[in-house]
Design a protein around this motif. Structure first.
Motif, PDB file in Angstrom:
ATOM      1  N   SER A 226       0.824  -1.108   0.085  1.00 31.77           N
ATOM      2  CA  SER A 226      -0.032  -0.085  -0.017  1.00 31.77           C
ATOM      3  C   SER A 226       0.920   1.316  -0.095  1.00 31.77           C
ATOM      4  CB  SER A 226      -0.861  -0.069   1.342  1.00 31.77           C
ATOM      5  OG  SER A 226      -1.506   1.337   1.442  1.00 31.77           O
ATOM      6  N   TYR A 227       0.653   2.187  -1.041  1.00 35.66           N
ATOM      7  CA  TYR A 227       1.318   3.394  -1.001  1.00 35.66           C
ATOM      8  C   TYR A 227       0.591   4.454  -0.429  1.00 35.66           C
ATOM      9  CZ  TYR A 227       4.223   0.492  -3.744  1.00 35.66           C
ATOM     10  OH  TYR A 227       4.959  -0.672  -4.562  1.00 35.66           O
ATOM     11  N   ILE A 228      -0.360   4.402   0.281  1.00 34.05           N
ATOM     12  CA  ILE A 228      -1.350   5.359   0.878  1.00 34.05           C
ATOM     13  C   ILE A 228      -0.799   6.059   1.867  1.00 34.05           C
ATOM     14  CG2 ILE A 228      -3.623   5.911   1.621  1.00 34.05           C
ATOM     15  CD1 ILE A 228      -4.566   3.438  -0.202  1.00 34.05           C
ATOM     16  N   THR A 229      -0.345   5.376   2.895  1.00 36.69           N
ATOM     17  CA  THR A 229      -0.046   5.828   4.369  1.00 36.69           C
ATOM     18  C   THR A 229       1.084   5.046   4.848  1.00 36.69           C
ATOM     19  OG1 THR A 229      -2.162   6.427   4.930  1.00 36.69           O
ATOM     20  CG2 THR A 229      -0.755   6.348   6.779  1.00 36.69           C
ATOM     21  N   GLU A 230       1.091   3.868   4.734  1.00 35.07           N
ATOM     22  CA  GLU A 230       2.222   2.929   5.148  1.00 35.07           C
ATOM     23  C   GLU A 230       2.452   1.929   3.939  1.00 35.07           C
ATOM     24  OE1 GLU A 230       3.568   2.617   8.309  1.00 35.07           O
ATOM     25  OE2 GLU A 230       2.136   3.717   9.416  1.00 35.07           O
ATOM     26  N   SER A 231       3.638   1.119   4.222  1.00 41.78           N
ATOM     27  CA  SER A 231       3.874   0.421   2.938  1.00 41.78           C
ATOM     28  C   SER A 231       3.319  -0.801   2.820  1.00 41.78           C
ATOM     29  CB  SER A 231       5.510  -0.041   3.112  1.00 41.78           C
ATOM     30  OG  SER A 231       5.604  -0.468   4.265  1.00 41.78           O
ATOM     31  N   ILE A 232       2.599  -1.266   4.055  1.00 40.22           N
ATOM     32  CA  ILE A 232       1.656  -2.311   3.994  1.00 40.22           C
ATOM     33  C   ILE A 232       0.523  -2.227   4.586  1.00 40.22           C
ATOM     34  CG2 ILE A 232       1.213  -4.695   5.015  1.00 40.22           C
ATOM     35  CD1 ILE A 232       3.586  -4.457   3.195  1.00 40.22           C
ATOM     36  N   GLY A 233      -0.770  -2.554   3.840  1.00 39.24           N
ATOM     37  CA  GLY A 233      -2.063  -2.196   4.321  1.00 39.24           C
ATOM     38  C   GLY A 233      -3.207  -3.473   4.096  1.00 39.24           C
ATOM     39  N   TYR A 234      -4.253  -3.131   4.578  1.00 36.83           N
ATOM     40  CA  TYR A 234      -5.547  -4.200   4.487  1.00 36.83           C
ATOM     41  C   TYR A 234      -6.361  -3.500   3.862  1.00 36.83           C
ATOM     42  CZ  TYR A 234      -2.282  -6.864   7.609  1.00 36.83           C
ATOM     43  OH  TYR A 234      -1.300  -7.387   8.092  1.00 36.83           O
TER      44      TYR A 234
END
Length: 118
Positions: A52-60
């Motif tokens: 995920s490039y939204i807030t953190e590198s990993i997302g759910y």
């Protein structure tokens, strides 16, 4: 990259346009199904971590909203939320406050002193 477990704490950020404040939401995993992690606030996440490039590198991803991600809580996220919430509180206070002339004069003097000290 691990799947979520009951008790994991997550957060999401939301922003309405570039001029808006970043608003943080926090929740905790309270239930797991075969493919989903259900948060205390009712949000259902696909229990498969992804880049995920939204807030953190990993997302759910939120179930049926693939572009909305929640992230594991970190000290940095908590501190960023505190700073942003303080900005929101100050902004809202000034938006809602009606100043008397005496208060305006006092604020003006404080800004004048501050500017001269620079």
């Amino acid at each position: 990259m691990e799947e979520l477990k009951i008790g994991d704490k997550l957060y999401n950020t939301k922003q309405e346009g570039f001029n808006d404040f970043v608003r943080y939401s926090f929740s905790e995993v309270v239930k797991l199904t075969k493919t989903l992690a259900v948060l205390r606030n009712g949000v259902k996440l696909i229990n498969r971590p992804k880049i995920s490039y939204i807030t953190e590198s990993i997302g759910y991803s939120v179930n049926r909203q693939k572009g909305v991600h929640w992230h594991l809580v970190s000290i940095e996220a908590i501190r960023s939320a505190q700073i942003e919430n303080e900005k929101i509180a100050a902004h809202d206070w000034f938006e809602n406050k009606e100043f008397s002339l005496k208060e305006k004069q006092w604020i003006y003097k404080q800004f004048k002193k501050f500017s001269e000290a620079q």
